[in-house]
Write an enzyme that holds these catalytic residues in place. Sequence first.
Site, short mmCIF file in Angstrom:
data_model
loop_
_atom_site.label_atom_id
_atom_site.label_comp_id
_atom_site.label_asym_id
_atom_site.label_seq_id
_atom_site.Cartn_x
_atom_site.Cartn_y
_atom_site.Cartn_z
N ARG A 132 23.80 -28.11 70.69
CA ARG A 132 23.68 -26.81 69.86
C ARG A 132 24.78 -26.01 70.43
O ARG A 132 25.19 -24.89 69.49
CB ARG A 132 22.21 -26.53 69.96
CG ARG A 132 21.31 -27.46 69.53
CD ARG A 132 19.88 -26.70 69.09
NE ARG A 132 19.99 -25.64 68.45
CZ ARG A 132 19.21 -24.97 67.95
NH1 ARG A 132 17.76 -25.45 68.21
NH2 ARG A 132 19.09 -24.00 67.10
N TYR A 146 27.03 -15.52 56.77
CA TYR A 146 26.89 -14.00 56.88
C TYR A 146 26.32 -13.28 58.23
O TYR A 146 25.84 -14.06 59.01
CB TYR A 146 25.73 -13.84 55.80
CG TYR A 146 24.17 -14.51 55.92
CD1 TYR A 146 24.08 -15.58 55.77
CD2 TYR A 146 23.18 -14.01 56.69
CE1 TYR A 146 22.96 -16.54 55.82
CE2 TYR A 146 22.11 -14.43 56.95
CZ TYR A 146 21.98 -15.81 56.54
OH TYR A 146 20.53 -16.46 56.74
N PRO A 147 26.81 -12.18 58.43
CA PRO A 147 26.54 -11.66 59.40
C PRO A 147 25.25 -10.70 59.48
O PRO A 147 24.81 -10.33 58.28
CB PRO A 147 27.67 -10.66 59.62
CG PRO A 147 28.08 -10.19 58.23
CD PRO A 147 27.65 -11.20 57.49
N MET A 148 24.43 -10.61 60.61
CA MET A 148 23.11 -9.68 60.48
C MET A 148 22.89 -9.02 61.67
O MET A 148 23.55 -9.34 62.89
CB MET A 148 21.97 -10.90 60.13
CG MET A 148 21.75 -12.03 61.33
SD MET A 148 20.29 -12.63 60.72
CE MET A 148 18.89 -11.59 60.91
N SER A 224 12.74 -11.26 59.69
CA SER A 224 13.63 -11.17 58.81
C SER A 224 13.05 -10.06 57.92
O SER A 224 13.83 -8.94 57.50
CB SER A 224 14.06 -12.13 57.84
OG SER A 224 14.57 -13.25 58.74
O1 76R Z 1 16.89 -22.45 69.01
C1 76R Z 1 15.59 -22.88 68.52
O2 76R Z 1 15.42 -23.74 67.74
C2 76R Z 1 14.56 -22.12 68.76
C3 76R Z 1 14.21 -21.09 67.42
C4 76R Z 1 15.28 -20.34 67.12
C5 76R Z 1 16.04 -19.45 67.57
C6 76R Z 1 15.53 -18.68 69.10
C7 76R Z 1 15.88 -20.47 65.93
C8 76R Z 1 15.71 -21.63 64.92
N1 76R Z 1 16.61 -19.41 65.40
C9 76R Z 1 16.80 -18.68 66.65
C10 76R Z 1 17.36 -17.53 66.80
MN1 76R Z 1 17.45 -19.13 63.63
N2 76R Z 1 18.28 -18.60 61.90
C11 76R Z 1 18.87 -17.37 61.44
C12 76R Z 1 19.08 -17.43 60.19
O3 76R Z 1 18.52 -14.97 56.94
C13 76R Z 1 17.77 -14.93 57.67
O4 76R Z 1 16.63 -14.41 57.65
C14 76R Z 1 17.92 -15.30 59.15
C15 76R Z 1 19.54 -16.12 59.34
C16 76R Z 1 18.83 -18.53 59.63
C17 76R Z 1 18.81 -19.12 58.44
C18 76R Z 1 18.31 -19.35 60.87
C19 76R Z 1 17.97 -20.97 60.69
N3 76R Z 1 18.17 -17.22 64.48
C20 76R Z 1 18.03 -16.88 65.96
C21 76R Z 1 18.66 -15.61 66.02
C22 76R Z 1 19.14 -14.94 67.20
C23 76R Z 1 17.89 -13.75 67.24
C24 76R Z 1 17.77 -13.07 68.55
O5 76R Z 1 18.26 -13.42 69.56
O6 76R Z 1 17.28 -11.90 68.54
C25 76R Z 1 19.29 -15.12 64.71
C26 76R Z 1 20.03 -13.96 64.40
C27 76R Z 1 18.98 -16.20 63.84
C28 76R Z 1 19.00 -16.10 62.56
N4 76R Z 1 16.96 -20.59 63.04
C29 76R Z 1 15.91 -21.74 63.80
C30 76R Z 1 17.16 -21.24 61.90
C31 76R Z 1 16.85 -22.67 61.81
C32 76R Z 1 16.95 -23.63 60.45
C33 76R Z 1 16.15 -22.96 63.00
C34 76R Z 1 15.47 -24.26 63.31
C35 76R Z 1 16.29 -24.91 64.06
C36 76R Z 1 15.78 -26.45 64.47
O7 76R Z 1 14.41 -26.58 64.94
O8 76R Z 1 16.52 -27.37 64.72
#
Ligand code: 76R
Length: 250
Positions: A132, A146-148, A224
């Site tokens: 990863r 997209y940024p967030m 979100s």
């Molecule tokens: O790493 C992991 O699998 C653990 C769970 C996880 C974390 C910690 C995870 C899983 N994400 C994490 C962190 Mn995510 N992610 C986004 C978006 O559009 C939106 O509303 C959000 C945009 C998507 C589509 C997405 C997808 N994630 C984060 C963070 C950092 C946050 C912080 O540190 O405060 C952001 C900004 C973010 C945003 N996330 C997953 C996904 C998907 C598909 C998973 C499952 C991954 C898997 O199990 O393989």
Amino acid sequence: MADNEALLTLEGWFSYHDFRKLDWEKWKAASAEERQTAIEQLLGLMKEWEENQTAGKGSTATYAMLGHKADLGFMFLRETMQELNEIKTTFNKTRFADFTRSDYSYISVVELSNYVNNPGEDPKANPHVRERLYPNLPKWQHLCFYPMNKKRSGDDNWYMMTMEQRRELMKAHGMTGRKYAGRIKQIIGGSIGYDDWEWGVTLFANDPLDLKRIVYEMRFDEVSARYGEFGTFLVGNLLTEEGVQSFLEV
Ligand code: 76R
């Protein structure tokens, strides 16, 4: 060791998204020979990027972007920021670059946050974690970027919550994400200190509807719905080396 648990992020490759517009007027006005030279230089670069990936030193994605925001989208993952800048400079020195303008770019570093972890293990020794942090970008049909940010406004301030509260919300987020296993590949780039937003989200999918579905479904997750702030969305179609010639043929 950081006192603040949230700071215990893991970082992998540095990331550079480069979204370019093609000056079609200039392109069409160029001679066939000039255009062919430019195309060959672009294909030469794409071959170098492919070799870098084969050597395990990075990964590159190339997409044809929809809409007015960009024509071409490149995503580069490399070991150092120096390499990211060399990529930009090398690109700009080609004849092809003369027909393009970098209209939007984004700098981040592939990041895994510390909300879900296995205490006690060396995370970088875990092959799943390494996969990863140093991902091979898939050659899937669509890319979405997209940024967030996480909101800091009044009572809705992500950064004022406890680690436990944030972990709970991120757990629910991860559960939603997992429903899309095998259909969506997501790369989260941490960009605090590097760019204008806090994270850059890159999603890959073969079915373009999965992009819409995951982003929509996540809007209902508290993390979100309540704390997410989003920038500009870009979406593109995979551009293979074979596709370049027909994309640029006039
Ligand atoms: O790493 C992991 O699998 C653990 C769970 C996880 C974390 C910690 C995870 C899983 N994400 C994490 C962190 Mn995510 N992610 C986004 C978006 O559009 C939106 O509303 C959000 C945009 C998507 C589509 C997405 C997808 N994630 C984060 C963070 C950092 C946050 C912080 O540190 O405060 C952001 C900004 C973010 C945003 N996330 C997953 C996904 C998907 C598909 C998973 C499952 C991954 C898997 O199990 O393989």
